[in-house]
Design an enzyme around this catalytic site. Structure first.
Site, PDB file in Angstrom:
ATOM      1  N   GLY A 151      39.982   5.000  91.384  1.00  0.00           N
ATOM      2  CA  GLY A 151      41.304   4.463  91.690  1.00  0.00           C
ATOM      3  C   GLY A 151      42.201   4.648  90.484  1.00  0.00           C
ATOM      4  O   GLY A 151      41.943   5.481  89.611  1.00  0.00           O
ATOM      5  N   ILE A 153      42.721   2.880  87.750  1.00  0.00           N
ATOM      6  CA  ILE A 153      42.119   2.672  86.436  1.00  0.00           C
ATOM      7  C   ILE A 153      41.110   3.770  86.126  1.00  0.00           C
ATOM      8  O   ILE A 153      41.104   4.331  85.021  1.00  0.00           O
ATOM      9  CB  ILE A 153      41.460   1.281  86.353  1.00  0.00           C
ATOM     10  CG1 ILE A 153      42.510   0.174  86.500  1.00  0.00           C
ATOM     11  CG2 ILE A 153      40.720   1.117  85.022  1.00  0.00           C
ATOM     12  CD1 ILE A 153      41.933  -1.224  86.639  1.00  0.00           C
ATOM     13  N   ARG A 234      34.077  -5.806  87.587  1.00  0.00           N
ATOM     14  CA  ARG A 234      33.680  -7.168  87.933  1.00  0.00           C
ATOM     15  C   ARG A 234      32.291  -7.425  87.385  1.00  0.00           C
ATOM     16  O   ARG A 234      31.407  -6.547  87.443  1.00  0.00           O
ATOM     17  CB  ARG A 234      33.680  -7.376  89.459  1.00  0.00           C
ATOM     18  CG  ARG A 234      35.057  -7.400  90.085  1.00  0.00           C
ATOM     19  CD  ARG A 234      35.833  -8.638  89.679  1.00  0.00           C
ATOM     20  NE  ARG A 234      37.149  -8.690  90.318  1.00  0.00           N
ATOM     21  CZ  ARG A 234      38.063  -9.606  90.048  1.00  0.00           C
ATOM     22  NH1 ARG A 234      37.814 -10.538  89.152  1.00  0.00           N
ATOM     23  NH2 ARG A 234      39.229  -9.599  90.656  1.00  0.00           N
ATOM     24  N   GLU A 263      32.363 -16.983  84.486  1.00  0.00           N
ATOM     25  CA  GLU A 263      33.490 -17.012  83.548  1.00  0.00           C
ATOM     26  C   GLU A 263      34.181 -18.371  83.600  1.00  0.00           C
ATOM     27  O   GLU A 263      34.620 -18.784  84.674  1.00  0.00           O
ATOM     28  CB  GLU A 263      34.493 -15.898  83.893  1.00  0.00           C
ATOM     29  CG  GLU A 263      33.942 -14.500  83.716  1.00  0.00           C
ATOM     30  CD  GLU A 263      34.966 -13.422  84.036  1.00  0.00           C
ATOM     31  OE1 GLU A 263      36.165 -13.751  84.254  1.00  0.00           O
ATOM     32  OE2 GLU A 263      34.595 -12.242  84.068  1.00  0.00           O
ATOM     33  N   HIS A 282      37.532 -11.312  79.438  1.00  0.00           N
ATOM     34  CA  HIS A 282      38.362 -10.908  80.571  1.00  0.00           C
ATOM     35  C   HIS A 282      39.828 -10.773  80.159  1.00  0.00           C
ATOM     36  O   HIS A 282      40.727 -11.404  80.726  1.00  0.00           O
ATOM     37  CB  HIS A 282      38.226 -11.899  81.741  1.00  0.00           C
ATOM     38  CG  HIS A 282      38.465 -11.248  83.071  1.00  0.00           C
ATOM     39  ND1 HIS A 282      37.847 -11.657  84.222  1.00  0.00           N
ATOM     40  CD2 HIS A 282      39.272 -10.218  83.435  1.00  0.00           C
ATOM     41  CE1 HIS A 282      38.260 -10.913  85.246  1.00  0.00           C
ATOM     42  NE2 HIS A 282      39.130 -10.033  84.783  1.00  0.00           N
TER      43      HIS A 282
END
Length: 325
Positions: A151, A153, A234, A263, A282
């Site tokens: 995609g 990124i 993720r 997280e 993150h």
């Protein structure tokens, strides 16, 4: 009218998005997310809209939020923490922000990659403590990087990998033919082939039931000995215990991640003390430039929907609610 705002980078960074949000005239309730399902259930029921980050918006949270909740505006791209299917059943539009953070995250990938290859953390920390520890690192030029997910990124990672003189192998169910041809990306037949060919693997696929724990003991066996794994997607794309074991055994030469399965992590999280492992909190998309783009789009999506107009980008096919402002 009340809006729940949970994303911390939105709140912490200056920009025009604050004035745009205030222009709605709504009461803004600010929380420091990401919020658990339990905390969302405590808050739910009193808000017309959520302007959320990676908070758990489950079916139970949506049910408790009705009938007042009309809009879920996601700050960011991934919506795996939101029960989009159930939101759609309840006619709640879920907006999101594609195309706002791909540059920033791709840069973060290479920060982690270079730090691992050059032993940056260990040497810098040793020097800061008064030692003069000199280690031998590795170049990334000429190495093969496998990118799972091409995609926005993933494609930015390819462009930067080419600039470093790396060889790119990619895998995606939706193959970007023209981009791959222009950027000399070799198409892998599947994840197994990609893992076998790559010195470095970078994860940029969505989290689904099919991709959950895609990098685990059984798939790590297919990787080269000493390969480096980067995860800015993720945390749940990898099996935490299996990653820790592979680092300990040396099968994985390094793991750089901006995401974890929990997280923030508990103090005894297996990866926090693992060798050759760098974990960042993150923040891959947390730059002033990216935050302003992301916050601006998230807020504009929200404002449009509050006016009964279409969002700039929406995950589900639901009509805007009747105008609230």
């Amino acid at each position: 009218m009340k809006i729940l705002l949970t994303t911390t980078s939105y709140q912490d960074c200056p920009g025009d998005h604050h004035a745009l949000l205030e222009s709605t005239g709504a009461e803004i309730v600010r929380e420091r997310g990401p919020l658990s399902e339990a905390r969302m259930l405590e808050l739910a029921g009193d808000f017309d809209a959520f302007l959320c980050g990676d908070d758990e918006i489950s079916q139970a949270v949506i049910d408790k939020s009705l009938p007042k909740l009309k809009i879920i505006a996601k700050y960011g791209i991934g919506v795996d923490k939101i029960d989009v299917k159930y939101a759609t059943e309840k006619n709640i539009p879920v907006s999101f922000c594609p195309g706002v953070n791909h540059t920033t995250v791709a840069e973060h990938v290479f920060m982690l990659l270079l730090a691992l290859n050059k032993n940056l953390m260990e040497q810098a920390n040793a020097t800061a403590s008064g030692q003069w520890k000199r280690m031998t690192g590795h170049e990334i030029m000429g190495k093969t990087i496998g990118i799972i997910g091409l995609g926005r990124i993933g494609r930015e990672v390819v462009i930067r990998a080419n600039a470093f003189g790396m060889q790119c192998v990619g895998y995606d169910l939706y193959w970007p033919e023209q981009f791959a041809k222009e950027q000399n990306v070799v198409r892998a037949d599947g994840v197994t082939q990609l893992l076998r060919q790559s010195d470095i693997v970078s994860l940029h696929t969505n989290l689904t039931e099919e991709t959950r724990d895609m990098i685990c003991a059984s798939t790590i066996k297919n990787m080269k000995d000493g390969a480096i794994l980067i995860n800015c997607g993720r945390g749940e794309l990898t099996d935490t215990a299996d990653i820790a074991a592979a680092l300990e055994s040396g099968k994985l030469g390094g793991y750089g991640a901006d995401v974890l399965d929990q997280e923030p992590p508990p103090a005894d999280h297996p990866l926090l003390g693992a060798k050759n492992c760098i974990i960042t909190p993150h923040v891959g998309s947390r730059t002033y430039e990216s935050v302003q783009r992301q916050a601006g789009m998230a807020t504009q999506n929200l404002v449009n929907l509050l006016k009964g107009e279409k969002a700039l980008a929406q995950v589900n096919d639901v009509q805007p609610p009747a105008a609230l402002i």
